[in-house]
Design an enzyme around this catalytic site. Structure first.
Site, short mmCIF file in Angstrom:
data_model
loop_
_atom_site.label_atom_id
_atom_site.label_comp_id
_atom_site.label_asym_id
_atom_site.label_seq_id
_atom_site.Cartn_x
_atom_site.Cartn_y
_atom_site.Cartn_z
N ASP A 134 27.73 61.99 45.60
CA ASP A 134 26.50 61.74 46.27
C ASP A 134 25.39 62.65 45.68
O ASP A 134 25.99 63.73 44.91
CB ASP A 134 26.64 61.99 47.55
CG ASP A 134 25.40 61.95 48.51
OD1 ASP A 134 24.49 61.04 48.20
OD2 ASP A 134 24.93 62.85 49.38
N ASN A 192 75.59 66.53 39.00
CA ASN A 192 74.40 66.02 39.71
C ASN A 192 73.76 67.18 40.25
O ASN A 192 72.49 67.39 40.00
CB ASN A 192 74.51 64.83 40.67
CG ASN A 192 72.92 64.21 40.80
OD1 ASN A 192 72.24 64.09 39.97
ND2 ASN A 192 72.70 64.13 42.07
#
Length: 833
Positions: A311, A667
Site C-alpha cells: 500500500d 535412522n
C-alpha cells in the site's frame, strides 16, 4: 421507502420486522468449535506420514521412537494452531468497532440506538466526529466531508453530496452520494438512508474475507507436495520389499518387520523439529530487528518471496499531509502566499481540515498583530472560505479554496516583486499551466487570493469574493518516507519485484514512485480491473507495477492473480482496506501504527517504520529456507539411497541386510547428526535471490545423488562378501558402519553448491556429524554390540572404509556439480526460448 419515510424514518414496528429479516448490524464470524479448529491442523500429508511412523514403531516394539515422534507432531501442530487462533481474532476487532450508538429517525423522532439495531431503510443523522455505522445513501448533506482513508487509502477528506436518485451498488469509494461503514465525518451535517448492514456492507465483506481460510502459502504447498512425494516412494519401496520376500518364500513376519522398519527409515520424522527450530531461530533474529513474527512459517515464505505488493499511504508515505510548496503566479516560492493561507486557516471557525492543520504547522508566521472581523464559511457551492481580518495598517479579505474557482474570481495577480498586475488572458493561461503541473506532480492544491477593503467595511459577505488579487497556490502532499527508497532498491536488487496497490489517484502515486526512484513499468486502475476477467488480469499483473484507485476486493484479486502465476507474494499495508490482502498474501506484513484489524491479519509486524527491516527479513527467510532444504535434500538423496540399497539387496542376499532394530538405530543416529543443521551457515549466493519450493528439483536431486549412494552400498556388499567372506552378523555390522558414515558425512558436500572447501560449515554441525560417525564405528566394540546384532570389525575393513568414503564424497561432489550445471543450462535454454 416512500417520500414520507425519508423525513420521518421507519416506524418501530417496521424496524423490528426488518431486524428479523436482515439480522443485527454486526460483523460476527461463524467459527467451528475450537477442538475442530485444532484437529484440522492434522490434515497434512507430512503429519499423516509421521502417524504411520508411530504405528510402525509401536508394531516393532520401539516405544521410545513412537513416543518421540508423537511429541514432535503434537508440538508442531499446537504451535501452528496457537498462531492461527491468534490471527483469527482480527474479526473480533471489527466487532468491537460497531459497539457504539447512532442517531436515527424512528417514527419522526430522533433516537440514540445501538448500532447493532440499525436496519436497511433506517434514516440516520450524521455530524462532525460521527463514525458511519452502515453503508448509506445521502438524502441531504451540508458541507459534508468524510475521511475514508482506512477504506480507500486516500489521506484527504472527501466531499460528499446528496442524491436520492443515485444507484449505490457494490463498492465505489468515489460515489459522491454514498457513505460507507468505517468512515468518519470530518465536518458538516447529513441525513442518509441505510442501504446495507452487517456482513452486506463493504466493511462486512472485508470481515468475511478474513473469516475465510486464507489460500495456502508457498511454504504450506511445498510441505504438502514433499509429503506426497515421500508417501509415494515409501509405498513403492515397501511394496517392492514385501513382494520380493514373499516370492523368495522368506519368513513372512520377519519380512514384514523389515519392510515396516524400512518405511520408518524413509520417514522424515525430524523435519517438523528441523522446521520448528530453524523458524524459532529466525524469529529470534527478527525480534532483534524489532519485528514480531506471528506466524513462524512466514519467515520461509519471506525468503521465497519474489514480489512485494505494498500500500502507499502509511507504508511508503508518512500518512500525514504536509504543506510542501507555497508559490506565486510565476511558480516562485513566496512567504506572501503562506502568510495569507495561515491567516485564513488560523481565524477560520469550526472544525479544521487536515489541509488547515498542515498550514498551521508553519508556526513561524506571526499573527499577533491581526484581528478577525468576520468570515464567510465554506460551502459546497462556493468551495472556498473567506476571512476578514485587519491590522494597524489595513483591513483585507483572505480567501482560500478550490484553485479553479479562486482563479475565476481574480482580476489581478501579484508578480515576483509583489506588484499588482492586471490578470490578462496570457497570464491566466500560464497560471492554469502551473496548476496542471502541480497536479501532475501529485500535489493537492488550494488557490490563495485577497483584496483590500475599506477600514469601515463591517462584514464579510459572498459578494465580497470578487475582483480578487491572485496571490498563488498552496500545494500539499503526503510525503514519502525517505528511508523507503533505499529499502525498496535493496529488495529489487535481491530479486524481489515491488508493486504498489493504492486507493489513491495515479498522479499522486507516480510522484511518490519518482521520489523513491521506483521505475513504473505499467499502470492499471480500479475501473479497468473491474472490467477484467480473472484470466485477463493474470495476463496483465506480471508487467504492471502500479495499481491505482483499487478497493480491497481488487487488491485481493491482484494478489490471487500473482499467486496463480506461481509467484510467492508478500503484502505490506496498515489500513482496514489492506486486511483482505494481508490475509491472502503468502506473507502479510504490517506496522505497529496500523489499525488493529491489519495487525491481526498480518503474519509479521514491524515495530519500527524502517522498511530496511524488510530486506533483513528476506535474507533471514532465505537463510532459514536454505537450512531446511539441506535436511530435505539429505533425506531424499543419501538416506533414500541407503533405504533403496536395503530393499534391492533382498533380491540376492539369503538374509536381511539389516535387522529392523538396526534400521531404526541407523535412522536415529542419522537424525541426531542433523539436529545442529538449523545453526549452519548459508552461502551468500543462496541469499542473493528468492528460493522456491520445487518438488521437481527435490525429485531430480534424489534421482541423481541417491543412485550414487546405492552404488557405493553395493560396492560395500561386494567387499564384505568377496574379500571378508562375511556372515550375516559381520555383513550387517560392516554395512551399518559404512551407511552411517557415508550418509552423515555427505552433508558437507550437499550443504553447499560451492566446492565444499570454499564453504565453511557451522562448528556445531561439524562436531555433531563427526561425533555420530565415531559412535557408529565404536558400537561394534561396545558392550551393547551383542544386543544390537553387531560384531567387531577388522582394521583392514576400516582402512577400506576410509577409501570408500573418500571415493564416495568425490563422486557425489562431481554429480552435484553436474546437476547444478544442468539446471543452469536448462534455465538458460528456457530463457532463450
Amino acid at each position: 421507502m416512500n417520500k414520507n419515510q425519508t423525513t420521518t424514518g421507519l416506524s418501530h414496528a417496521q424496524a423490528a420486522m426488518l431486524l428479523k429479516r436482515y439480522g443485527p448490524n454486526e460483523i460476527k464470524p461463524a467459527k467451528p468449535h475450537i477442538l475442530l479448529q485444532f484437529l484440522a491442523h492434522f490434515n497434512n500429508p507430512l503429519v499423516l506420514i509421521l502417524f504411520i511412523a508411530i504405528s510402525i514403531s509401536a508394531l516393532t516394539g520401539d516405544a521410545i521412537s513412537a513416543f518421540i515422534i508423537g511429541i514432535i507432531i503434537v508440538m508442531s501442530v499446537s504451535l501452528d494452531f496457537v498462531q492461527e487462533y491468534r490471527a483469527d481474532q482480527s474479526v473480533a476487532k471489527l466487532v468491537a468497532q460497531v459497539a457504539i450508538t447512532a442517531t436515527v429517525l424512528r417514527g419522526s423522532e430522533r433516537c440514540e440506538i445501538p448500532v447493532a439495531q440499525l436496519v436497511p431503510g433506517d434514516v440516520i443523522l450524521l455530524s462532525a466526529g460521527d463514525w458511519v455505522p452502515a453503508d448509506a445513501q445521502l438524502l441531504e448533506a451540508k458541507d459534508l466531508f468524510v475521511n475514508q482513508s482506512q477504506l480507500s487509502g486516500e489521506p484527504y477528506p472527501i466531499e460528499k453530496q446528496s442524491d436520492a436518485t443515485a444507484s449505490i451498488d457494490g463498492w465505489d469509494v468515489d460515489a459522491k452520494a454514498a457513505v460507507f461503514m468505517g468512515s468518519t465525518v470530518i465536518s458538516g451535517l447529513a441525513r442518509a438512508r441505510i442501504i446495507r448492514t452487517g456482513h452486506d456492507t463493504a466493511l462486512g465483506q472485508i470481515a468475511a474475507n478474513l473469516e475465510k481460510k486464507s489460500p495456502p502459502t508457498a511454504f504450506e504447498l511445498g510441505i504438502h507436495q514433499f509429503g506426497v512425494l515421500i508417501m509415494r516412494f515409501t509405498f513403492l519401496l515397501v511394496l517392492f520389499t514385501l513382494l520380493v520376500n514373499v516370492v523368495l518364500h522368506r519368513p513372512l513376519l520377519e519380512a514384514f518387520l523389515f519392510a515396516v522398519a524400512l518405511a520408518v527409515g524413509l520417514m522424515p520424522e525430524l523435519l517438523p523439529m528441523m522446521i520448528s527450530v530453524t523458524l524459532a531461530r529466525g524469529a529470534v533474529r527478527m525480534a532483534a530487528l524489532k519485528v514480531i513474527v506471528k506466524r513462524p512459517s512466514a519467515i520461509q515464505d519471506m525468503g521465497a518471496m519474489d514480489i512485494l505488493c505494498t500500500d502507499k499511504t502509511g507504508t511508503l508515505t508518512e500518512a500525514k499531509i504536509h504543506l510542501e510548496r507555497h508559490v506565486n503566479a510565476l511558480g516562485q516560492e513566496t512567504e506572501r502566499v503562506l502568510q495569507l493561507a495561515y491567516l485564513n486557516s488560523y481565524f477560520e471557525s469550526g472544525l479544521k481540515s487536515p489541509l488547515d492543520d498542515a498550514i498551521l504547522q508553519h508556526q513561524e508566521v506571526v499573527v499577533s498583530g491581526w484581528r478577525k472581523i468576520d468570515e464567510v464559511p465554506f460551502d459546497f457551492e462556493r468551495r472556498r472560505v473567506s476571512v476578514l481580518v485587519e491590522n494597524e495598517k489595513m483591513r483585507l479579505l483572505a480567501v482560500k479554496g478550490a484553485p479553479e474557482d479562486i482563479l475565476n474570481l481574480c482580476t489581478h495577480y501579484e508578480d515576483a516583486t509583489g506588484a499588482i498586475v492586471l490578470l490578462e488572458e496570457a497570464a491566466r493561461l500560464s497560471i492554469n499551466q502551473l496548476l496542471d503541473a502541480l497536479g501532475s506532480e501529485g500535489f493537492r492544491v488550494l488557490g490563495i487570493a485577497w483584496r483590500e477593503v475599506a477600514r469601515d467595511h463591517p462584514h464579510a459577505v459572498v459578494t465580497d469574493e470578487s475582483e480578487l488579487i491572485f496571490a498563488g497556490f498552496a500545494a500539499f502532499l503526503d510525503p514519502p518516507k525517505m528511508s523507503s527508497g533505499a529499502a525498496l532498491a535493496a529488495l529489487q536488487a535481491s530479486g524481489v519485484q515491488v508493486k504498489i496497490l493504492t486507493g489513491d489517484n495515479e498522479w499522486v502515486t507516480r510522484h511518490v514512485c519518482n521520489e523513491l526512484k521506483l521505475p513504473i513499468s505499467g499502470v492499471l486502475t480500479g475501473k479497468e480491473i473491474e472490467a477484467m476477467h480473472d484470466d485477463a488480469l493474470r495476463a496483465r499483473v506480471e508487467e504492471v507495477n502500479l495499481f491505482c484507485r483499487v478497493n480491497p476486493a481488487q487488491k485481493n484479486r491482484i494478489l490471487l492473480a500473482l499467486k496463480a502465476r506461481k509467484h510467492v507474494v508478500g503484502y505490506l499495508g496498515d489500513g482496514i482496506n489492506d486486511a483482505p490482502a494481508l490475509h491472502t498474501a503468502d506473507v502479510g506484513i504490517s506496522v505497529d501504527g496500523a489499525v488493529d484489524v491489519a495487525k491481526q491479519a498480518a503474519a509479521m509486524i514491524m515495530l519500527e517504520h524502517d522498511l530496511k527491516v524488510l530486506h533483513a527479513g528476506v535474507i533471514e527467510g532465505r537463510r532459514t529456507f536454505g537450512n531446511v532444504m539441506k535436511y530435505i535434500m539429505m533425506a531424499t538423496s543419501s538416506n533414500f539411497g541407503n533405504m533403496f540399497s536395503m530393499a534391492a539387496s533382498t533380491l540376492f542376499l539369503p538374509f536381511l541386510p539389516l535387522l529392523p532394530l538396526q534400521i531404526l538405530l541407523n535412522n536415529l543416529l542419522y537424525d541426531l547428526s542433523e539436529i545442529t543443521l538449523p545453526l549452519d551457515n548459508v552461502d551468500q549466493e543462496d541469499l542473493a535471490k528468492p528460493s522456491h519450493w520445487d518438488v521437481n528439483f527435490i525429485r531430480n536431486f534424489m534421482m541423481t545423488i541417491g543412485p550414487v549412494s546405492s552404488l557405493f552400498d553395493f560396492l560395500t556388499f561386494y567387499l564384505l562378501i568377496a574379500v571378508f567372506d562375511a556372515n550375516e552378523t559381520l555383513f550387517r555390522t560392516g554395512w551399518f558402519v559404512e551407511s552411517i558414515a557415508t550418509q552423515v558425512l555427505v552433508i558437507f558436500i550437499i550443504r553447499t553448491r560451492r566446492n565444499p572447501f570454499a564453504s565453511h560449515p557451522n562448528r556445531w554441525l561439524t562436531l555433531s556429524s563427526l561425533s555420530i560417525v565415531a559412535i557408529a564405528m565404536l558400537l561394534p566394540f561396545s558392550p551393547f554390540a551383542h544386543y544390537l546384532g553387531f560384531t567387531p570389525l577388522q582394521p583392514l575393513f576400516f582402512g577400506l572404509l576410509v577409501g570408500l568414503i573418500i571415493a564416495y564424497l568425490i563422486t557425489v561432489e562431481y554429480c552435484k556439480q553436474w546437476f547444478y550445471k544442468r539446471i543452469a543450462f536448462d534455465r538458460k535454454q528456457r530463457y532463450d526460448e
